[in-house]
Scaffold this active site. Sequence first.
Site, PDB file in Angstrom:
ATOM      1  N   ALA A   1     -28.243 -61.787   8.751  1.00 54.50           N
ATOM      2  CA  ALA A   1     -26.817 -62.405   9.551  1.00 54.50           C
ATOM      3  C   ALA A   1     -26.430 -61.472  10.683  1.00 54.50           C
ATOM      4  O   ALA A   1     -26.889 -60.430  10.836  1.00 54.50           O
ATOM      5  CB  ALA A   1     -25.901 -62.817   8.682  1.00 54.50           C
TER       6      ALA A   1
ATOM      7  N   CYS B   1     -29.604 -55.054   8.596  1.00 52.36           N
ATOM      8  CA  CYS B   1     -30.557 -54.815   9.607  1.00 52.36           C
ATOM      9  C   CYS B   1     -29.807 -53.514  10.612  1.00 52.36           C
ATOM     10  O   CYS B   1     -30.535 -52.834  10.911  1.00 52.36           O
ATOM     11  CB  CYS B   1     -29.931 -56.139  10.541  1.00 52.36           C
ATOM     12  SG  CYS B   1     -30.988 -57.539   9.959  1.00 52.36           S
TER      13      CYS B   1
ATOM     14  N   GLN C   1     -23.637 -60.012  11.180  1.00 53.59           N
ATOM     15  CA  GLN C   1     -23.281 -58.829  10.301  1.00 53.59           C
ATOM     16  C   GLN C   1     -23.950 -58.231   9.362  1.00 53.59           C
ATOM     17  O   GLN C   1     -23.316 -57.563   8.339  1.00 53.59           O
ATOM     18  CB  GLN C   1     -21.847 -59.102   9.852  1.00 53.59           C
ATOM     19  CG  GLN C   1     -20.818 -59.211  11.057  1.00 53.59           C
ATOM     20  CD  GLN C   1     -20.530 -58.128  11.717  1.00 53.59           C
ATOM     21  OE1 GLN C   1     -20.400 -57.070  11.585  1.00 53.59           O
ATOM     22  NE2 GLN C   1     -20.278 -58.590  13.303  1.00 53.59           N
ATOM     23  N   SER C   2     -25.239 -58.352   9.360  1.00 53.11           N
ATOM     24  CA  SER C   2     -26.130 -57.789   8.401  1.00 53.11           C
ATOM     25  C   SER C   2     -26.069 -56.158   8.253  1.00 53.11           C
ATOM     26  O   SER C   2     -26.357 -55.579   9.150  1.00 53.11           O
ATOM     27  CB  SER C   2     -27.689 -58.142   8.831  1.00 53.11           C
ATOM     28  OG  SER C   2     -28.440 -57.280   7.944  1.00 53.11           O
ATOM     29  N   ASN C   3     -25.783 -55.792   7.070  1.00 50.68           N
ATOM     30  CA  ASN C   3     -25.815 -54.399   6.920  1.00 50.68           C
ATOM     31  C   ASN C   3     -27.247 -53.888   6.717  1.00 50.68           C
ATOM     32  O   ASN C   3     -27.525 -52.668   6.911  1.00 50.68           O
ATOM     33  CB  ASN C   3     -25.158 -54.217   5.324  1.00 50.68           C
ATOM     34  CG  ASN C   3     -23.759 -54.330   5.648  1.00 50.68           C
ATOM     35  OD1 ASN C   3     -22.797 -53.877   6.218  1.00 50.68           O
ATOM     36  ND2 ASN C   3     -23.345 -55.186   4.551  1.00 50.68           N
TER      37      ASN C   3
END
Length: 332
Positions: free
Chosen positions: A69, A75, A71-73
């Site tokens: 997403a 990534c 807001q992917s942590n």
Amino acid sequence: MTSKYNLGFFPTPLHELKTLSTLYDNYTIYIKRDDQTGLATGGNKTRKLEYLLQEALHQGCDAIITAGAQQSNHCRQTAAACAIANLECHLMLGGTRPDQFDGNLLLSSILGATIHFTGDNRKGEDIISLKKQLEQQGKKPYIIPYGGSNSIGAMGFVHAIKELKAQLSSQQVQIDYIFFASSSGGMQAGVTMGCEIYDLNTTLIPINIDKDETHGTALEQVVLDIIREGSKTLPINRSYTIDDIPLNKEYDEAGYGVFTHQENKAITTLAQKEGILLDPVYTGRAFYGMIDHLEKKKIPVNSKVLFWHTGGFPAIFKFTEALSPQTKAAYE
Ligand SMILES: *Cc1c(COP(=O)(O)O)cnc(C)c1O
């Protein structure tokens, strides 16, 4: 066991939540601080990336592709890991390019990742086509699946149980229940295998975060598949079935990334009682699940419980409206 590429600060702290244990006085509450793994504001993906990047470098790859997403942590931590290892980083993020970047998306960009926006696909559906494209340019890309969740990434959490067990024995504590946010399954699979290998006798209560399936597969099945793959190379003798995979689905009703009174209560409580920040998507939901269990005595009184803080702090800045004093009342 596989070797790893060092990316974080381990062991992460393990400590008691003294004020919270007074508030829920039938229980003793501990916290494991994977929000403090150190990789560009920390988080649980650091543990997986240590094994995944080692494998990518071992295969002689020069670029990483992963997905999530906006807001992917996962990534954001992948972007930081690639900066350390001098690998090109490609992130495939759901949705369309926003006018302004914030939270994890902003950090991923600062960390030097190339960001591709993939519309409705936020779980890596488009990875293969990008891989072909990069190969045509003469690159050698390594694919890290959604959430870093495969048997290689899960190794980070097999090892985390060894780490936890050593801390529990030096602090002379026994834990009856471990609560944590489960979403792409790699942590749960690794923790499950670790408990078996290192003989940590405790009950896992994984809190489901995302009620959508990943590529049409239920999370329990994803976890089981990773465990079966991992068991081939690990000293695990028992064979698991789907009934051996717990998953608590009492708190996922609002959907992935939707902020409700639950996350509001969790974030406010831990911040104001212990000075620790949770995130609005994962740990806020899982921590609410834990305090709801304690409040309603869903687990036996006098139990010792552990909350495994898995990070996610930067997403707070994507939820400023929900968390600001002027507008927060709507979520109480
Ligand atoms: C990814 C993530 C989780 C869930 O871990 P999985 O291995 O994907 O199940 C929990 N909390 C945070 C903050 C995360 O970023």
